[in-house]
Design an enzyme around this catalytic site. Structure first.
Site, PDB file in Angstrom:
ATOM      1  N   THR A  84      44.581  40.799  28.269  1.00 45.62           N
ATOM      2  CA  THR A  84      45.911  40.287  28.687  1.00 45.62           C
ATOM      3  C   THR A  84      45.772  38.992  29.485  1.00 45.62           C
ATOM      4  OG1 THR A  84      46.710  42.544  28.844  1.00 45.62           O
ATOM      5  CG2 THR A  84      47.941  40.892  30.063  1.00 45.62           C
ATOM      6  N   GLY A 100      44.894  43.369  32.944  1.00 47.13           N
ATOM      7  CA  GLY A 100      43.807  44.335  32.937  1.00 47.13           C
ATOM      8  C   GLY A 100      44.197  45.766  32.632  1.00 47.13           C
ATOM      9  N   GLY A 101      44.975  46.015  31.567  1.00 44.20           N
ATOM     10  CA  GLY A 101      45.260  47.370  31.112  1.00 44.20           C
ATOM     11  C   GLY A 101      45.779  48.274  32.213  1.00 44.20           C
TER      12      GLY A 101
END
Length: 529
Positions: free
Chosen positions: A348, A430-431
């Site tokens: 991302t 970052g998820g």
């Protein structure tokens, strides 16, 4: 706002202060944003030029087939945009029979929304012509750019996993390998797709020649995504949901995203002594970790496309009395494995910009896991996201996979408001780290008074599952030992072990301008004038 000067707040590098600022994860994207401000554009133009450039120079985290979200202050009002795509109409629950959704390939591809975000934001808030925003990106795609070190490492890891996916090697492995740091990479196909998107204001992507190429490649690979799925895509001006803490409030996009988890954790911490603790003490981190675990237990059970959250709603999850009850479960002396609550009675890119008129933007777009699905449409440079992996296959779950439905999303822009004025536009890629990072950035800047660069530099923690917690290996040894003594199963990791601790970009309002920071875990920078 004045930030304290103390040895406790010494940062690896100084924050940038200026009247006009751009903070992104890549220097060329930062410069693309600044170039729009110099042309007379505003913070939205700057954010969009940076966002359009990032799929070219940082394809490891986003692409032309990404989704996007945005929160912006237009000078008078806060706005929230959900530009995440829906599943193909042909995705019935019966199509997916495994215990989890496919992580890569065509069966993870949902309709991309990022291009539509560029169009809608420019049309409603931009000052410059839409095509002007594409000039830097087209230049780098056509003439090439030098691959930066962190991105080169991520590119190699992505290529190792995805080289057999349809179209991937053709676009992202010139000469049969991933480009190394310092090597020149160009993509004439991506440049042409960007030109078509710019010239048609996105129409080529959703109903024109690019849409037809996407659908044709899907048919070739027995996937069901088609031109109707693309043509029926629409964004939602969804506003924001928020949680107060002291004199400020944290704002997030409503579900289908995970931002509500940061709000829930912040609400749980309302009833604790967190503000009186040292930010880097094991006691402060213990409270944050436990609050985050409580929030995650609920969002994994209840959060989905908002249209499908018919039993447990947003208001149930943010009810102050419910969050207070959840907070009472935190044991100050020991880590706990929390069950889901009952809230109802019975890899991302992110960026932030600010301009001298006072407009501020938090924008995030992502392919989800690195290069996403790994699928790249031949002749276009369009890498497609793998957001379908965010669905559940559990029968009856609100997030169960189904036709024309938005999956649970990890990417979230963040915004902090004061009583009546904007304070900070920020994001942290970052998820599953994102909601956790929002909580940490909110507390560090608004409760403990750290400037954005110091907050971005500070060591982070990340809840994994159960009692397992990852800590950055730069964290003080006494803090790591203290958390272990409290019962956390801790693992010390390098910051870039796997996108693990994210990358923050922050723009904080000060008198007459901004102070901004950019995460050292990424290749990017903040700049201004």
């Amino acid at each position: 706002m004045k930030f304290p000067v103390s040895p406790k707040y010494v940062s690896r590098r100084s924050p940038v202060m200026a009247r006009n600022v751009v903070s992104t994860s890549h220097p060329l994207a930062t410069e693309a944003g600044l170039s729009m401000l110099r042309k007379g554009g505003n913070a939205v133009d700057a954010a969009l030029a940076a966002a359009i450039t990032l799929p070219v120079v940082e394809p490891t985290g986003n692409g032309l087939g990404s989704d996007a979200f945005c929160i912006l202050w237009d000078g008078k009002e806060l706005h929230g945009l959900n530009a995440s795509g829906r599943s193909p109409a042909g995705w019935t629950p019966e199509r997916f029979t495994g215990s989890s959704m496919p992580r890569r390939g065509w069966e993870s591809v949902t309709v991309p929304g990022a291009v539509s975000a560029w169009v809608d934001l420019s049309s409603r808030f931009g000052k410059l012509p839409f095509e002007t925003l594409f000039e830097p990106a087209i230049h780098y795609a056509s003439h090439g750019f030098h691959v930066t070190p962190i991105i080169a490492d991520q590119w190699q890891r992505g290529a190792d996993e995805l080289k057999s996916q349809p179209g991937f090697a053709q676009t992202f492995m010139p000469g049969g390998r991933a480009p190394g740091a310092g090597e020149l990479f160009r993509s004439a196909d991506m440049a042409q797709s960007l030109r078509l998107i710019a010239q048609t204001k996105g129409e080529a992507f959703y109903s024109g020649s690019l849409a037809e190429k996407i659908a044709a490649f899907a048919r070739e690979n027995d996937a069901v995504l088609n031109v109707d799925d693309l043509a029926q895509h629409k964004n939602d001006w969804c506003g924001t949901i928020s949680q107060n803490f002291g004199d400020t409030s944290l704002h997030e996009i409503p579900p289908n995203g995970q931002g509500i988890a940061a709000l829930m954790a912040l609400g749980i911490l309302q009833g604790t002594e967190i503000a009186d603790l040292d930010p880097d003490s094991p006691e402060a981190m213990h409270l944050q970790i436990e609050a985050m675990k409580l929030a995650f237990a609920d969002i994994h059970a209840y959060v989905a496309d908002q249209l499908h959250m018919t039993d447990v709603t947003i208001s149930h999850l943010l009810e102050p009395a419910y969050l207070a009850r959840r907070g009472q479960l935190i044991d100050r002396t020991n880590a706990t494995n929390f069950p889901t609550g009952a809230p109802k009675d019975g890899g991302t890119v992110c960026l932030a910009t600010g301009d001298e008129s006072g407009m501020m933007v938090s924008f995030i777009q992502s392919n989800y896991a690195g290069f996403g699905s790994g699928v790249v449409v031949p002749g276009t440079g369009i890498s497609l996201q793998n957001r379908g992996f965010g669905f559940s296959t559990t029968d009856g779950h609100p997030n169960q996979v189904g036709p024309s439905k938005r999956p649970f999303h990890t990417i979230i822009p963040g915004f902090v408001m004061g009583k009546s004025a904007p304070v900070m536009a920020f994001g942290l890629m970052g998820g599953p780290m994102q909601a956790q990072g929002h909580l940490q950035m909110m507390l560090r800047t608004q409760v403990w008074g750290q400037n954005p660069q110091t907050a971005a530099d500070a060591p982070r923690w990340r809840v994994i599952s159960g009692l397992d917690v990852a800590l950055e290996n730069s964290m003080d040894a006494a803090t790591i030992e203290g958390l272990a003594a409290l019962g956390h199963r801790v693992t010390a990791e390098a910051p870039e072990a796997s996108f693990g601790f994210g990358g923050a970009q922050m723009v904080h309002r000060i008198d007459g301008g901004y102070v901004t920071g950019s995460d050292p875990r990424k290749d990017g920078c903040a700049a201004g004038f």
